[in-house]
Design an enzyme around this catalytic site. Structure first.
Site, PDB file in Angstrom:
ATOM      1  N   CYS A   1      41.531  -3.108  97.964  1.00  0.00           N
ATOM      2  CA  CYS A   1      42.907  -3.429  98.327  1.00  0.00           C
ATOM      3  C   CYS A   1      43.906  -2.719  97.415  1.00  0.00           C
ATOM      4  CB  CYS A   1      43.127  -4.937  98.267  1.00  0.00           C
ATOM      5  SG  CYS A   1      42.777  -5.670  96.654  1.00  0.00           S
ATOM      6  N   ASP A   2      43.465  -2.248  96.256  1.00  0.00           N
ATOM      7  CA  ASP A   2      44.355  -1.588  95.301  1.00  0.00           C
ATOM      8  C   ASP A   2      44.265  -0.073  95.307  1.00  0.00           C
ATOM      9  OD1 ASP A   2      45.383  -3.942  94.334  1.00  0.00           O
ATOM     10  OD2 ASP A   2      43.909  -4.134  92.731  1.00  0.00           O
TER      11      ASP A   2
ATOM     12  N   GLU B   1      40.037  -9.069  86.296  1.00  0.00           N
ATOM     13  CA  GLU B   1      39.343  -9.716  87.409  1.00  0.00           C
ATOM     14  C   GLU B   1      37.947  -9.121  87.603  1.00  0.00           C
ATOM     15  OE1 GLU B   1      40.570 -12.536  89.676  1.00  0.00           O
ATOM     16  OE2 GLU B   1      41.087 -12.521  87.569  1.00  0.00           O
ATOM     17  N   PRO B   2      36.901  -9.950  87.620  1.00  0.00           N
ATOM     18  CA  PRO B   2      35.527  -9.434  87.655  1.00  0.00           C
ATOM     19  C   PRO B   2      35.128  -8.784  88.973  1.00  0.00           C
ATOM     20  CG  PRO B   2      35.529 -11.823  87.869  1.00  0.00           C
ATOM     21  CD  PRO B   2      36.946 -11.420  87.551  1.00  0.00           C
TER      22      PRO B   2
END
Length: 421
Positions: A35-36, A102-103
């Site tokens: 999403c990034d 964030e993992p």
């Protein structure tokens, strides 16, 4: 973002795209589409074709998304060498994400690596980069606290609930209302072990629909207080004009719960819970502002830990680059070992078991060519001989007195280190 959406790849389309990259000449490539980001990590055969390799990757991405290469060039970027390595390490360590630490980002990188391996597009160079990236991410996780602290309202609510109740295994929750934020919190609690979830709403059919989505139960009690007594966590998301939970009800429920604490998350706008409930013993009320405050503290904590994480990334990039430079000497070292082994075998054969003779033969043969070259250089430009002497002294640790020079040992690589000979 619109352009990125056009070129994004779903998981099931990644293998075909990797096949396309192979078909157009990329021998090592990994695709990361989240999403990034949408990125291609690839390896050029040498510096001369680096620009061509990058352009080939860009054209493939433009073709896939049905966009012009010019549009992609305007919004994209190309990183090479140490900059590309640093970027890979930072992405794997979740330092280049909207939510630092964030993992799930590392899981996505590993999934991209697995897909590339399955497509036969992970060679020795890309393998070294990715294994070093995974090792860097592991160091960041173990040596910093970058993954600690909530960063969203839902994760903040989970932290408060765990601070109050410990593990959520065995805990029961009541979802009061059918608002979207309430569902998000309920899902977060379930993901952290919540044992039982009950849904209660003014309209039963809505409660049933939410319960089906969440695998929950629909309340069978007529009185609200009975549901509150049975709950360790109450999520309020009705959003009506009147408070649905007042201080009197909360006080009666606290007595029936024998003073066992209850966490009340009021995420409704306007609020569902009378503010005076916070004054009831063992009732811990958090509204949206409270939970957002906890999340902001978590984000600030992660950003503070990011500098320590970046320091690890810089160290690992330096170590990787140092290893890359050292690997350039491997072919000549291999040839040198083979040459010495051949001469040793010849000396042993000619000496017929005489160790003294064998060692003298070996030394003479190994030193013959270097000695002849040094004599030849002596009649040429002085700087050539000086350079050869310096290299010889360094290779064999020679000093003017004939004593062996001390081994300086390996030095710690840094980003600024000059790795040229």
């Amino acid at each position: 973002m619109a352009l990125r959406d056009q070129v994004a790849l779903e998981d099931d389309s990644v293998p075909a795209f990797l096949g396309r990259l192979r078909a157009i000449g990329l021998s090592q490539a990994l695709v990361l589409s989240t999403c990034d980001r949408v990125e291609i990590i690839t390896v050029a055969a040498n510096e001369d074709v680096a620009e061509t390799t990058a352009e080939t990757a860009l054209l493939a991405l433009a073709e896939k998304g049905g966009v012009t290469p010019a549009a992609l060039r305007a919004e994209g970027y190309v990183l090479r060498g140490a900059d590309a390595v640093r970027h890979c390490f930072a992405v794997a360590a979740s330092l280049d994400s909207q939510v630092i630490g964030e993992p799930h980002v590392l899981r996505q990188v590993k999934a991209g690596y697995a897909a590339a391996r399955a497509a036969g597009l992970v060679g020795a160079d890309l393998e070294r980069v990715m294994q070093s990236a995974f090792a860097t991410a592991k160091r960041v996780r173990s040596e910093t606290r970058i993954a600690e602290g909530p960063v969203s309202v839902a994760s903040a609510a989970v932290q408060v609930a765990r601070d109050l109740h410990g593990d959520l295994d065995g805990c029961a929750a009541l979802l009061l209302g059918t608002g979207e934020m309430g569902e998000l919190l309920a899902e977060a609690f379930q993901a952290h072990g919540l044992e039982r979830l009950t849904v209660r709403a003014r309209r039963r059919f809505r409660a049933e629909a939410v319960a089906r989505r969440l695998g929950a139960h629909v309340s069978t009690h007529e009185a609200l207080i009975d549901d509150i007594v049975a709950a360790d966590i109450v999520i309020c998301c009705t959003g009506g004009r009147e408070h649905v939970l007042g201080s009197d009800t909360a006080r009666q429920a606290a007595k029936r719960r024998r003073q066992r604490p209850v966490f009340i998350a009021d995420v409704a706008v306007p609020g569902d819970v009378e503010p005076a409930v916070n004054m009831v013993d063992n009732a811990f009320l958090y509204d949206l502002n409270d939970l957002e405050g906890v999340a902001m503290e978590g984000r600030a904590h992660r950003e503070a830990e990011a500098e320590a994480a970046w320091r690890i990334v810089r160290e690992e990039v330096g170590r990787f680059q140092q290893g890359r430079v050292e690997r350039a000497a491997v072919p000549v070292i291999t040839l040198l070992h083979a040459r010495f082994e051949d001469e040793r075998a010849r000396a042993l054969t000619e000496a017929h078991g005489d160790a003294d003779k064998a060692t003298r033969l070996l030394i003479g043969r190994l030193l013959h060519t270097p000695s002849e070259e040094l004599r030849r250089l002596a009649v040429g430009p002085p700087e050539n001989l000086r350079h050869a002497e310096n290299v010889t002294r360094r290779l064999f640790r020679l000093s003017e007195s004939g004593e062996e020079m001390a081994d300086p040992g390996p030095t710690e690589p840094t980003e600024e280190s000059d790795t040229r000979p």
